[in-house]
Design a protein around this motif. Structure first.
Motif, PDB file in Angstrom:
ATOM      1  N   ALA A 183     -33.940 -19.937  14.565  1.00 51.35           N
ATOM      2  CA  ALA A 183     -35.046 -20.358  15.420  1.00 51.35           C
ATOM      3  C   ALA A 183     -35.335 -19.249  16.422  1.00 51.35           C
ATOM      4  N   ASP A 185     -37.368 -18.440  20.299  1.00 51.03           N
ATOM      5  CA  ASP A 185     -38.188 -18.689  21.486  1.00 51.03           C
ATOM      6  C   ASP A 185     -38.511 -17.334  22.105  1.00 51.03           C
ATOM      7  N   GLU A 262     -28.656 -23.560  16.630  1.00 54.56           N
ATOM      8  CA  GLU A 262     -28.501 -24.897  17.204  1.00 54.56           C
ATOM      9  C   GLU A 262     -29.738 -25.249  18.036  1.00 54.56           C
ATOM     10  N   PRO A 263     -30.437 -26.340  17.706  1.00 55.13           N
ATOM     11  CA  PRO A 263     -31.669 -26.695  18.415  1.00 55.13           C
ATOM     12  C   PRO A 263     -31.487 -26.828  19.925  1.00 55.13           C
ATOM     13  N   SER A 266     -32.303 -24.032  22.634  1.00 57.51           N
ATOM     14  CA  SER A 266     -33.650 -23.741  23.129  1.00 57.51           C
ATOM     15  C   SER A 266     -33.784 -24.168  24.590  1.00 57.51           C
ATOM     16  N   LYS A 294     -41.653 -22.035  23.275  1.00 55.56           N
ATOM     17  CA  LYS A 294     -40.857 -22.507  22.146  1.00 55.56           C
ATOM     18  C   LYS A 294     -41.469 -21.975  20.850  1.00 55.56           C
ATOM     19  N   PRO A 297     -38.799 -23.094  14.435  1.00 60.17           N
ATOM     20  CA  PRO A 297     -37.468 -23.674  14.221  1.00 60.17           C
ATOM     21  C   PRO A 297     -36.716 -22.839  13.193  1.00 60.17           C
ATOM     22  N   ARG A 340     -39.269 -27.885   6.787  1.00 61.25           N
ATOM     23  CA  ARG A 340     -39.030 -29.059   7.631  1.00 61.25           C
ATOM     24  C   ARG A 340     -39.940 -30.212   7.235  1.00 61.25           C
TER      25      ARG A 340
END
Length: 396
Positions: A183, A185, A262-263, A266, A294, A297, A340
Motif C-alpha cells: 500500500a 500513502d 498492514e492497513p 496508514s 491515502k 491499498p 479487491r
C-alpha cells in the motif's frame, strides 16, 4: 498446444506495436492516442465489442465464445511517466519529458497480442474482457474505471495482470497468495515563517533548518514506532525552498511517501508524520501545513485466482520456473483496486538482471522484448484453463 504454433509470427507483430507505443508515450488520463491505437487494433482482430472512454481513457475489448456464462478480465496499463528518456533505442520517445519507463507499452502490446491470438483460435468457452486502463502510475486509473461501472458493465469472476520485473531471473514467473505489492500513502508538508537575510539569521527564522530536522526525525516512525518485523518504508522524495544565495527563504516544501502492507499503518503514519511536523515547527517558531493523502491499498492475490495463475505459468515455463516463495515488493500498483473488487492475481515475469538506471522508472530502462512469447503463451494458457473449451466430440 496448436499444431501450427501462432506465437512465433505474432511475436514480431507485438514487438512492433510496443515500439510504436513506446515512441508515442502519454501521461495518465492523457492517453488518447494510445487508447485510440488499442481500440483500432481490437476492432481489426474482430473482437465482439470495443468500449472506449471508460474511467477517462480506458478501453475494454469483449471476446465471447461458446455458451459458458463464466468470464474473466485480463488487464494492462496505458500510461507513461514524466521521465526524460536516455535509453539508446531507435524507437526513443518522441514526446519530450515523457517515457515508458515501466513497461506499460509492453504490457499493452502483449495484451493486444493475446486478444488477436484468442480471436483467431477461439480456444475457450466463456467471455474475456481485455481491460486497458489509464493512469496507473499516480492517479488511480483502475479506481476511476471501477467507479465508471467497469465490473458492473463487464462482470468477471477474477481479473489477472502481468508486470515485467527487472531483477527477476529471465524465464521465470513469480506470484504468491496474499500481498505481493504494498500500500502507499503520500504526503506534502510546508514549513513557513519569516525567513531572513543569510547574514542576519537572528532577525528571522529558518524553514530549511526545520525541513532538515524533519527529514531525519521522521525516520523514527520506522525505527522506533513499528515492529521491526512489519515492513514499512518512509521516504522523502522532494525538498524545495529558496532561490537566492544570500536569503533564507520563508517557505520550504517537502514531499514524501509511506509504503506498508498492514492497513493500520496508514493511520499510524499519518498521525506520527503530523506530530513530528508540528513538533519541529513549534521548536523552530514556524507554521506547518501537512496534506496526507491515502493512496493505493496493497495488491493481495486471492487463493483461487493465484492457483489458476500458477497452473498456467507452470504449463508454459515448467513448475521449476514458477517462484512462489519470495519477498513481496514495497512498490505499489493500482491493480490493487481491481483485485479487491473482484479477486484476481498479479504476476511478475522475469526480465533478467539490469543496472539501477535501467530498472523500473529509470531513464535508461529498456523493456526486454524477449519475454513476449512467454507472456503470450501464458495469457493463452490461462484463458484455456480457466475457460476450458469442451469438445463436442467428447460430449457425444
Amino acid at each position: 498446444m496448436l499444431h501450427n504454433d501462432p506465437i512465433a509470427p505474432l511475436t514480431d507483430e507485438v514487438i512492433s506495436w510496443r515500439h510504436h507505443i513506446h515512441a508515442n508515450p502519454e501521461l495518465g488520463f492523457q492517453e488518447k492516442e494510445t487508447a485510440r491505437f488499442v481500440a483500432k487494433k481490437l476492432r481489426s482482430f474482430g473482437v465482439d465489442e470495443v468500449h472506449e472512454n471508460i474511467g477517462g481513457t480506458g478501453v475494454v475489448g469483449v471476446l465471447r465464445n461458446g455458451n459458458s456464462t463464466h468470464a474473466i478480465g485480463l488487464r494492462a496499463e496505458l500510461d507513461a511517466l514524466p521521465v526524460v528518456e536516455k535509453a539508446d533505442v531507435p524507437y526513443i520517445s518522441k514526446s519530450e519529458g515523457v517515457m515508458h519507463a515501466c513497461g506499460h507499452d509492453g504490457h499493452s502490446a502483449m495484451l493486444l497480442g493475446a486478444a488477436k491470438l484468442l480471436s483467431e483460435t477461439r480456444s475457450f468457452d466463456g467471455t474475456i474482457y481485455f481491460i486497458f486502463q489509464p493512469a496507473e502510475e499516480n492517479e488511480g486509473g483502475s479506481m476511476r474505471m471501477i467507479e465508471d461501472g467497469l465490473f458492473r458493465r463487464f462482470p468477471v469472476e477474477a481479473v489477472y495482470a502481468v508486470h515485467n520485473w527487472p531483477g527477476l531471473k529471465f524465464g521465470t514467473i513469480a506470484t504468491r497468495v496474499g500481498p505481493q505489492m504494498a500500500a502507499v500513502d503520500n504526503f506534502e508538508l510546508t514549513f513557513e515563517g519569516l525567513g531572513s537575510h543569510a547574514a542576519m539569521p537572528q532577525i528571522g527564522d529558518d524553514p530549511i533548518l526545520a525541513a532538515s530536522a524533519f527529514v531525519q526525525t521522521v525516520q523514527r516512525i520506522v525505527s522506533r514506532s513499528v515492529d521491526p518485523l512489519s515492513p514499512l518504508v518512509v521516504s522523502i522524495t522532494q525538498v524545495h525552498g529558496g532561490n537566492v544565495g544570500n536569503i533564507v527563504p520563508k517557505k520550504v516544501w517537502v514531499q514524501g511517501t509511506c509504503r506498508f502492507f498492514e492497513p493500520g499503518l496508514s493511520d499510524h503514519c499519518e498521525k506520527l508524520v503530523g506530530q513530528i511536523a508540528q513538533g519541529i515547527a513549534s521548536a523552530h517558531s514556524l507554521g506547518a501545513n501537512l496534506q496526507y493523502k491515502k493512496g493505493y491499498p496493497p495488491v493481495v492475490n486471492t487463493p483461487e485466482a493465484t492457483a489458476r495463475a500458477i497452473e498456467a505459468a507452470s504449463s508454459v515455463l515448467g513448475s521449476e520456473n514458477v517462484v512462489t516463495d519470495f519477498a513481496a515488493s514495497l512498490g505499489c500498483e493500482d491493480f490493487a483496486y481491481m483485485v479487491r473488487a473482484v479477486g484476481g492475481c498479479y504476476v511478475w515475469i522475469g526480465a533478467g538482471e539490469v543496472g539501477p538506471s535501467e530498472g523500473l522508472h529509470g531513464d535508461k530502462f529498456v523493456f526486454n522484448d524477449g519475454i513476449v512469447p512467454a507472456v503470450l503463451r501464458y495469457w493463452q494458457t490461462l484463458v484455456e484453463q480457466v475457460l476450458p473449451l469442451h469438445s463436442r466430440e467428447a460430449a457425444q
